[in-house]
Design a protein around this motif. Structure first.
Motif: not given
Lengths: 374, 374, 374, 374
Positions: C127-130, C332-333, C339-342
């Motif tokens: 996961i890559l979050g910004i 959310e991240f 492992g949660e989607k969307n």
């Protein structure tokens, strides 16, 4: 085409705030020509104002009594813009001579006088108007119609502030100017300053918008301005017919405020907020939906306020204000003078109601802030 | 006492937005009497408007050429309130006949015409005024003076929005009303709609407030309203003298907006913000101190804007707006007509500058949004 | 009960603006424990920050490479809060080691780097979050959903200002502090200052709210701050998919502004207005009805924005802001890390899009303000 | 590095508004770890909340008495977030056991109880804090310091509204939810609803900002919500030491309002305006100069409010609000718990003052709205 009416003015010379407003408001919609006047008790000022307005010397009067007697057949109405202490005498004589009258508020110094004027106007079948400014503003009329329509449900609470800082702009180390001098002088202003001067606007606005009547009043008055012998600040509670409660503040010592009339009316379904300093807008708030901000003369306003566009000159997004509100009152008043029925402007009844309010407030303050009935 | 002037009007019949504004503005300060007119090319509407204004049939003209020729010695000026395509011809003839002119913007359909009018006015020594509304507002004049005084430091950036939603209030399934029809018609309006109609206000406001000149323009125009062949939305970049950059938006398809003129001027010491819909206020922001909110006609405004109180009728806390701004322009224009020098109103020079702006913007859009010099 | 995650931080020592925000946001909702860190290249500052955060000396690293290698099995993610020039290297190594990454914007100094990171994240299934802040605010999410629902109709125009006065708060007669120094230094910041630093917020916000893509960009950049070699002010035009036009201003020399993000989106049925400095409100304007002001977490918001109450902690009438927006992104991240989607947070895709925007804007400015495709 | 404290909570299970606020506020600045709790009298809810917070079953108590007795040596303080009727008993026992207490307002159901708690805290030398939210907001602290500095001159008038529409969001055709049920139940809430619940905020705010004391109170209370046996609307007049007058409105039936705390303080030199819903700003108004709008954490704020930046986490232009205000109180409270002197948070004294206010208001209402001394 509607023929322009003819009118005369008493008061309103150089230095008057309200005199020019009346004249500009009448001109704005080209309702009437100013043909005669008695503008000041100072002869020089009287002549100078008459000249600047193009009034002929023959129709410039030093005495308002002379004006009324000699012009009674030539004019459709007079506008009274003098200090409070002469409202009664001038209006009484004018109505007695069969002249219609637009008189600045307060209508008189006492309730008795106001009732007297109401009776004379009724007996002589003459029109008596009092330009309570804010009721002339389109969004205030829209507020009234929204309440009438049931949109707010049952009215429970009203909060009104009318806060001015005018007495904080005075340099009390120097002699007062004329206008402030008479505002603080019981002889000129009667027994009340802030309650009679702007409290009446508040009381009228509440009854106008809610369509309820003030039943009783509890008032806590103060005199904060140096040397002031009259009230310049008031905290007032009221009970309205139908059970609604009111908290009202009126003040001339609200430092830094200009003309801060802020009205909040809470029903059991919705509430409304109107602020004179942004008077082209009206906000209605709901428990279960977004706030709605109505804009003066927007296309949808006619559905909210029947006749809305007649009280507006320019589209939404531009400002109409104080002068236009006066012009609206004059437009309705002039229609009544021409014989039209059911026009929307404050008259003798509103003058009497507001004087009842003033007297009850003064009595309450005198009797240790107890409830006094109107 | 100042004698009232006499004027005639071309255009401004029933359905006109701007005609009544001119008349009300002139009346507000009792500057001039309307004595003759040619209000509409529709004979019935022309006569009906003349009657409602109390103009005698002898002075009601079907042809504006007749009006100008026959009234030239009887009037001090004419007010041109027709659609854009006739501004040039009427103004040209009037100036040629030695009549002073107040002409609605845009002054003409092309820069060449505007320059022509400027030349004629100069040669004939006649006054040519163009009522760019917002420059008539006291707080805009205060903004200009604040910039001039150096309070903002060196101006670096200007952001201006002039967003209207007027074209979103049209039901395009029905035939257009007269006013919208000519706004979208290249024959009546010339080669531009939104840029010529309100973009010129923006361009004028920027030059007026910053005291800088637009050097070059880059414009991206669109036509979003159904069936519109002219521009109704524009994003415009500018470079000003002195190196300042401008981002300007003008639009008639800004749904839900009324008359959203919002001006932000950023200097290297402070910035200012003025919003037409709250035009009695002006905010100045600093890096190292609280924002300051100035109020029209407050006691301290004279120190900020020399002559402020002359452009104001009522105290702070009340509203003056659109009509008062027009009245301010007319007051200055009438003073100039009387021969007074250095009055503060937009004239031929401003008309020419704004037409240069329009032509540069149109050219830029045509040439793939490239920079075009004024 | 959800088990708290474990994370490490790179950057974010004393004097960092964004480091504490990340830590507070994570703590606010008790999402994760900070267990290791490499806070500064200055050894003293690194140790002092670690101590004040209760990080044991064994898990305080002078080199971020060491941190990543030794902690890779002990942490669920890292938060990268360093200056722009090291984002790429740190994120690349972390993802390569199989560590999830929350990286401050801009994701990298070049588009190529951003695309590289996107590819690695995808290949490694990490996961890559910004944290593009404003997309974490509930009323921005509501704006997006209103647009999606068709309430505004077809989007035609977007006006966005992101105006800061930060570079006007600097005393340029003294040496710059660390943070401003790297912001103006091409080596630390890359080829752009204001466009890369806050322009990316604007570009992201537009695509997020309108659900349209930026097709091409025309940019006019300036450097107004004394000695600044990078852009600190930009006027940018854009064309979006579907034909909408954009006018955007981003600036760090907007004297007196704080964090003035103002977004206006005009559809053919309605428009919306959102102002970051009053971010708990959202106004929707209509041609034929009153403006509607929506309030964060009011009972009716769930109907407008599906899931609204999950992004809000306290009732309407109170403020949530910057920290809460970060917390929303982290919530959310962290869900995605579990492992949660969307989940609704900006990631590699948004990082790449905004870097495309930056490169197109810089190229446009270089090539005489011509249109450049993304 | 400051070691984190340990605390336990009583109350604050699922459905509680204030419980999560306390926990989030404490976490925001990483002040203390929640190590034990007795969250609900409903066993299931108690356990479920404890689990979701990561509290071990051994430290999850069904009875708060057990919690206090068994944890007294392990915790630095307890946070009391139960309905009003149990505040007194819990706080009394905790203080008696030597545990510091942060207790939700109102401190107790009667003045006598509040005085009792004050005495115990003093005797046991324990810290008793009450988080009157608004006094934790930086701009309220700035307001207080501005008044103290003499900037406003002598305080003459205070106008305060605390208007909520919460009781208009209830569907009275259905059974009330738990929270509203206890708010309207004299057994749970004591003899007052709106005055005790939010009137105390108003009373505290006035004394905090003006540095004056309430001398006497006149209150007009109503119950407008269907079936409500307690006050849900109040109009209250006050006299302060030094001669200032107050008009205060508190309401839970102010339809459409959210958390409308609006405070106006008028001195003889200047006035201030603070609105909770825009709590990051503070306006000061002058008779002879522009309004000044101060912004939270702007560089100049430290000069206005000594220590300002310690109560702020993020720069001006972003929002801090409710949670941050609580965090500020907790930061000060925790410092006091550590033994630091003169920290700025409300304690037993403020709890007693506000209970005096409640009792005087109730008595005034009972005795026909007469003045009652505090």
């Amino acid at each position: 085409m509607k023929k322009r009416l003819k009118y005369a003015m008493v008061g309103g010379a150089e230095g008057s705030f309200i005199g020019p407003i009346h004249r500009e408001a009448i001109r704005l919609d080209d309702l009437a020509d100013l043909v005669a006047g008695s503008f000041s008790r100072d002869e020089k000022q009287n002549i100078s104002m008459a000249q600047s307005l193009g009034i002929s010397p023959q129709r410039t009067y030093f005495s308002w009594e002379d004006l009324l007697e000699r012009e009674k057949s030539n004019i459709d109405f007079i506008a009274i813009c003098t200090p409070n202490d002469s409202h009664y005498a001038i209006a009484k004589k004018a109505l007695g001579l069969g002249i219609n009258v637009m008189c600045e508020k307060p209508l008189s110094l006492s309730l008795k006088e106001a009732e007297d004027l109401g009776k004379i106007a009724k007996d002589r079948k003459k029109i008596l108007g009092i330009p309570f400014t804010y009721a002339g503003m389109p969004m205030v009329k829209a507020a009234r119609d929204l309440v009438k329509s049931g949109e707010l449900g049952k009215i429970c609470k009203v909060v009104l502030e009318y806060s001015q800082g005018s007495f904080r702009k005075i340099d009390f180390t120097k002699p007062l100017d004329k206008r402030n001098k008479w505002k603080m002088d019981p002889k000129k202003s009667g027994p009340s300053c802030v309650v009679a001067d702007i409290g009446v606007h508040g009381a009228h606005l509440i009854e106008y918008v809610t369509n309820l009547k003030i039943k009783e009043v509890l008032a806590d008055l103060s005199s904060f301005a140096p040397g002031n012998r009259l009230d310049d600040d008031a905290s007032i509670l009221m009970h309205l017919t139908g059970g609604a409660k009111v908290s009202m503040v009126v003040s001339k010592i609200a430092t830094g405020e200009e003309n801060g009339v802020r009205l909040r009316v809470y029903g059991d379904k919705a509430s409304l907020y109107w602020n004179q300093e942004e008077n082209n807008y009206l906000t209605v708030k709901y428990p279960f939906g977004p706030d709605r901000v109505y804009k003066r003369n927007a296309p949808y306003m006619e559905a909210v306020h029947n006749g809305h566009k007649n009280f507006s000159r320019i589209p939404a997004g531009h400002h109409e204000g104080f002068i236009e509100a006066f012009a609206n009152h004059y437009r309705e008043f002039c229609a009544a003078v021409r014989g039209e029925k059911n026009r929307d402007f404050p008259g003798a009844g509103e003058g009497i109601r507001t004087m009842k309010f003033v007297e009850a407030a003064l009595l309450s303050n005198k009797l240790k802030n107890t409830w006094q009935k109107l």
